[in-house]
Scaffold this motif. Structure first.
Motif, PDB file in Angstrom:
ATOM      1  N   LEU A  49       2.944  -4.600   8.610  1.00  0.00           N
ATOM      2  CA  LEU A  49       2.277  -5.715   7.922  1.00  0.00           C
ATOM      3  C   LEU A  49       1.863  -6.811   8.896  1.00  0.00           C
ATOM      4  N   LEU A  50       2.733  -7.102   9.866  1.00  0.00           N
ATOM      5  CA  LEU A  50       2.454  -8.214  10.781  1.00  0.00           C
ATOM      6  C   LEU A  50       1.415  -7.868  11.840  1.00  0.00           C
ATOM      7  N   GLU A  51       1.025  -6.582  11.919  1.00  0.00           N
ATOM      8  CA  GLU A  51      -0.083  -6.228  12.805  1.00  0.00           C
ATOM      9  C   GLU A  51      -1.396  -6.809  12.288  1.00  0.00           C
ATOM     10  N   ASP A  53       0.845  -1.205   0.000  1.00  0.00           N
ATOM     11  CA  ASP A  53       0.000   0.000   0.000  1.00  0.00           C
ATOM     12  C   ASP A  53       0.877   1.250   0.000  1.00  0.00           C
ATOM     13  N   ARG A  54       0.602   2.148  -0.944  1.00  0.00           N
ATOM     14  CA  ARG A  54       1.398   3.376  -1.057  1.00  0.00           C
ATOM     15  C   ARG A  54       1.330   4.197   0.227  1.00  0.00           C
ATOM     16  N   ALA A  55       0.191   4.163   0.903  1.00  0.00           N
ATOM     17  CA  ALA A  55       0.063   4.919   2.150  1.00  0.00           C
ATOM     18  C   ALA A  55       0.999   4.355   3.213  1.00  0.00           C
ATOM     19  N   VAL A  56       1.109   3.040   3.256  1.00  0.00           N
ATOM     20  CA  VAL A  56       2.018   2.401   4.217  1.00  0.00           C
ATOM     21  C   VAL A  56       3.453   2.764   3.884  1.00  0.00           C
ATOM     22  N   SER A  74      -2.425  -9.122   5.195  1.00  0.00           N
ATOM     23  CA  SER A  74      -1.134  -8.782   4.591  1.00  0.00           C
ATOM     24  C   SER A  74      -0.424  -9.978   3.981  1.00  0.00           C
ATOM     25  N   ILE A  75      -0.957 -11.198   4.180  1.00  0.00           N
ATOM     26  CA  ILE A  75      -0.249 -12.373   3.702  1.00  0.00           C
ATOM     27  C   ILE A  75      -0.053 -12.340   2.202  1.00  0.00           C
ATOM     28  N   SER A  76      -1.041 -11.825   1.452  1.00  0.00           N
ATOM     29  CA  SER A  76      -0.894 -11.774  -0.006  1.00  0.00           C
ATOM     30  C   SER A  76       0.217 -10.818  -0.404  1.00  0.00           C
ATOM     31  N   VAL A  77       0.355  -9.691   0.320  1.00  0.00           N
ATOM     32  CA  VAL A  77       1.412  -8.714   0.027  1.00  0.00           C
ATOM     33  C   VAL A  77       2.778  -9.326   0.329  1.00  0.00           C
ATOM     34  N   MET A  78       2.906  -9.970   1.485  1.00  0.00           N
ATOM     35  CA  MET A  78       4.183 -10.576   1.852  1.00  0.00           C
ATOM     36  C   MET A  78       4.533 -11.732   0.913  1.00  0.00           C
TER      37      MET A  78
END
Length: 306
Positions: free
Chosen positions: A61-63, A37-40, A68-72
């Motif tokens: 991400l881990l929060e 996410d660009r905001a992140v 977030s699993i798809s991003v990681m």
């Protein structure tokens, strides 16, 4: 990509992200390209060392690991697929930077490969467990039904009816047995004046069935009548005659030296089936094989399964 990432994989991914790009702007563009996410990305402190940037990113991400699993996973896939480090080779001490980046990516690949193997092993183990549970469930249902048939038989045995009435009730018990063992049973029927207690099919062969619960063992005349019924049917037809109290030896002797078209079973054989000491189909196959090899139509199962 794995459905979940182990701590070892996450640490290896962080290390790789910190070394595959030398300039922070290049790393930032890569993260955005991979779907972060660009905001992140924008809220990260890009004035600090890259390792701190990556650390802060994964804390965010881990929060929310489920979302977030798809991003990681995307980051893992894209980093592990990198094989061109020419952007590092042009830098001062580029050869060392390339070697460091390659080593970090290779370590990530190794962990992912091992994790994929573990996940596949777990998946296959899960499939085996499920099949075993299904098989056990079917066996439990099968055994429960056979126990019900056994109880049905005991109720018949406890009665003191005539041979005709007990024979008819025994026929009903055997129809349940045929049904349970998927033998396509057919209830009693009459053809041209002949009463047939039932029929079933096994291994492409049709069997006519009769059940007798006489006080004494069956004599030769009864076997002759049954043999005649079978002989008037198609060549592929065999017979199974159940006599709860067995057969006279003189009757058996007559059919021991000729090619017979039927098999015999007694009450001990039936008990072995109902007490789950032998599979009914296996019993029939053994009887038929023995008859074909020896001519003996009465192969007693019960002594072999006690």
């Amino acid at each position: 990509m794995p459905k979940r990432l182990t701590p070892q994989i996450i640490l290896a991914l962080q290390e790789a992200l910190a070394v595959i790009y030398y300039y922070r702007d290049d790393l930032r563009k890569f993260l955005e390209t991979c779907g972060v996410d660009r905001a992140v990305v924008g809220h990260l402190n890009w004035d600090q060392y890259k390792r701190y940037v990556v650390r802060d990113l994964f804390e965010v991400l881990l929060e929310h690991p489920d979302s977030s699993i798809s991003v990681m996973s995307s980051l893992c896939r894209d980093v592990a697929s990198m094989d061109n480090f020419s952007h590092l080779a042009k830098l001062k001490d580029g050869e060392r930077k390339v070697a460091t980046a390659k080593a970090a990516v290779e370590e990530l690949r190794r962990l992912l490969g091992r994790h994929d193997e573990q996940e596949e092993d777990e998946r296959l183990a899960g499939v085996r467990r499920k099949r075993l549970q299904e098989t056990q469930g079917k066996q439990n249902v099968f055994q429960s039904k056979l126990s019900q048939i056994h109880l049905m038989f005991k109720n018949v045995a406890a009665k003191h009816g005539t041979p005709q009435t007990r024979g008819a009730e025994l026929e009903a018990v055997m129809t349940e047995v045929f049904e349970l063992f998927e033998l396509d049973p057919k209830s009693s029927f009459r053809i041209t004046g002949e009463q047939i207690d039932g029929a079933f099919s096994l291994d492409g062969t049709d069997y006519l069935f009769e059940a007798k619960w006489e006080k004494d063992p069956i004599d030769r005349a009864t076997l002759d009548v049954f043999s005649g019924k079978i002989g008037r049917k198609l060549d592929n037809t065999l017979g199974l005659l159940l006599s709860m109290n067995g057969f006279m030896q003189t009757a058996l002797d007559k059919y021991s030296d000729r090619r017979s078209t039927f098999l015999l079973m007694d009450g001990y054989d039936l008990q072995a089936v109902l007490e789950q000491r032998i599979d009914f189909v296996e019993m029939l196959r053994r009887k038929r094989r023995h008859a074909a090899e020896t001519g003996n139509i009465f192969f007693q199962i019960y002594p072999t399964v006690l």
